[in-house]
Each structure stands twice: as C-alpha cells, then as structure tokens.
Design an enzyme around this catalytic site. Sequence first.
Site: not given
Length: 150
Positions: A65, A9, A98, A68, A70
């Site tokens: 999310c 969500h 890399h 970010g 989680g």
Amino acid sequence: MKIGIAADHGGFELKELIKKSLQDHFEITDFGADSYDAQDDYPDFVQPLAEAVAQNKVERGIAICGSGIGACIVANKIQGVRAALINETYSAHQGVEHDDMNIICIGARVVGDVYAMELIHAFLNAGYTGEERHARRLTKLKNIEDRNTK
C-alpha cells in the site's frame, strides 16, 4: 514457490512491476487490485492474500500500500500470518530466518521500485532456520494467537 501479491491504489503500479519481474520464476496469484482506483481500500485485497497464506494456498505473500502500514495491520489480523513492514534487506531475510515471516509488507511511497525488488528477493530467497530458540518463540506466538482468537 507460490507467491501471492496484493495492493491498493497506493501500491498498484509497484505491484504490477513486481508481478512482471517475478512471473518467470514463481507462480504468482494476484489478489488485486486489478486496475487503478484511487478510491479502493487495502483491506479488500490484503485480507484475501493473508487468508491464502494462512491456508497454505500460497507459500508467501507480498502486500503493498502507500506506506505499507495498513497492509501490515490487516495481514496480521489473520491467524497464522506473520507479516512485517520491511524497509531494509536485513529484516527482509532475518524475519523469515528467525520468525518464519510469511508476508512482506512494502510501502510503495516509501521505497523505490529497484529497492523494493531487493527487499522482495531477500525475503523470497530466505528460509526459516527452525533452530530450537526460534521454534520455541514461534510456539509462544501461536499460543498468544490461540488465546486471542475468537
């Protein structure tokens, strides 16, 4: 290129915007959420995305999310996934070049829509260099994964 995308969500609106922006240039597989649900949980969507990346069903993944974080934690639980939380363009391309990063994690509440698209374009347009020093490091990473996977 086949791209997978997933969001809970917290990232649902951004996921829909990204999907719409990329659908004419890439084959997109949406791992959910399919609709906004304030009670959903990011692992339910990011895990299937990460598994698809690890199994080469999609080449790269976009996990979103609220922060970010989680999404990044879940993605990195899957062997063969190299996911990173990205908030600036240098790491978006350098992580691929890399470290052969295969999932970008974005916090929809951290970066704006336009900037999120810049990050994604940097990620998708980058390629792994395969230089000896990078390949050597990836081999070490794979050895760590192998030792710690049950």
